[in-house]
Design a protein around this motif. Sequence first.
Motif, PDB file in Angstrom:
ATOM      1  N   TRP A 109      76.368  59.572  12.238  1.00 32.75           N
ATOM      2  CA  TRP A 109      76.306  59.584  13.704  1.00 32.75           C
ATOM      3  C   TRP A 109      75.329  60.649  14.192  1.00 32.75           C
ATOM      4  O   TRP A 109      74.553  60.418  15.117  1.00 32.75           O
ATOM      5  N   ARG A 110      75.394  61.819  13.575  1.00 27.96           N
ATOM      6  CA  ARG A 110      74.473  62.882  13.992  1.00 27.96           C
ATOM      7  C   ARG A 110      73.021  62.467  13.778  1.00 27.96           C
ATOM      8  O   ARG A 110      72.134  62.839  14.547  1.00 27.96           O
ATOM      9  N   ALA A 111      72.797  61.675  12.728  1.00 28.35           N
ATOM     10  CA  ALA A 111      71.429  61.235  12.436  1.00 28.35           C
ATOM     11  C   ALA A 111      70.914  60.201  13.430  1.00 28.35           C
ATOM     12  O   ALA A 111      69.720  59.939  13.485  1.00 28.35           O
ATOM     13  N   THR A 112      71.811  59.627  14.246  1.00 29.57           N
ATOM     14  CA  THR A 112      71.369  58.630  15.235  1.00 29.57           C
ATOM     15  C   THR A 112      70.969  59.250  16.566  1.00 29.57           C
ATOM     16  O   THR A 112      70.476  58.543  17.447  1.00 29.57           O
ATOM     17  N   GLU A 113      71.157  60.560  16.723  1.00 30.95           N
ATOM     18  CA  GLU A 113      70.959  61.165  18.044  1.00 30.95           C
ATOM     19  C   GLU A 113      69.534  60.998  18.563  1.00 30.95           C
ATOM     20  O   GLU A 113      69.315  60.744  19.742  1.00 30.95           O
TER      21      GLU A 113
END
Length: 381
Positions: A57-61
């Motif tokens: 999820w953090r990588a989708t920011e």
Amino acid sequence: MFQRARYQFGWLRRKPRRRGPDVWVWVHRSKGSTGKPKENAVIIGNVDQYPTEAEAWRATEGLRLAINTAQNTEAVRFNAVIDRYLREKLPRRHSSASKYRSWLTHHIQPKWGSVLILNVKPLLVEEWLSGIDLAPKSKGHIRSIMHILFNWAMKWELIDLDKMNPMKLVRVEGSSKRLRQPRTLTIKEFRLLLELLDEPIRTMCIVAACLGLRASEVAGLQWSDFDWGNRQVHIQRGFVVGHVDEVKTTNSNRSLPVHRALATLLLEYKKETAPYAKDTDWLFPSPYGTGRPRWPWTIQRTHLLPAGIRAGLGRIGWHTFRHSYSTLLRALRVDLKVQQELLRHADIRTTMNIYTQAMPDAMRRANSKVVEMVLPERKVG
């Protein structure tokens, strides 16, 4: 009535693959050409890179940042800016991009990635930089990259455009000062060093000392770069960490005078080592038949450093020759603008703040003085 757009988070799927580990896929909706919603899927990475869903999820920011409007960015973390910058705005030059990526992924992202953009405050950044175990110059690089990130955050409308970049308030003590003075060589020391070097390392060092080139530029020379009739060489590429790359700055891509003694030496070197070399061949090709140049940093480690220590000169690196070239120009009282032109500094303040125009004849005369000291003309007969 104005309706505020909804911030779109999308959703994650874990997708198995026939070969290799599962991958994380981020899905979001957009309007298709017919006006009907359609799903868009982007592979974020595999489960080895992002073992947990939270990490994915953090990588989708950065991706979410790109598709959502600025009015809904109050809760966006600094990681979103970092990811988008890494994906879209890294410098084109490979060596610069690799350095930026290293600072971002090893220092900035671990500390600030999970922090809301509005909470990355100047005082906190300054205190963090003062406490990390890095040289002041390295801390200055990190501050500069964070300044760039905030500039992009403004352009992407995550911060009000009328606000000052908060990184302007961050001070890094000693970031503009050298921890030690660069080593330079006298003519006597340089010739002593040459006696301890074999070919083609010896010729590489002579080229570096006579032209003031960077290590990557020496490695990146091809025979077609030389105009023997006009006795000049066009510096137009470098070889950095295994990659043929652009030169360091736009100002570095230019022609330099080649003294007749240096031209003679290089033509003899070609006759002895590569008489059938094509114009596109490297002056100093790898001895392993890779079709690429020699690695100057390997040469520094295995040849220059040991030779310098054996000669009693201390640690000698490639940039020693460039500093020595600059020192000789100053000792000869060469016009400061000519010094800048010969060293190809992008900013005249790197040499000194002089704004006169250097003439090609002045450049040739200055270069000749250095070459005649470094490489005396051979006696005939």
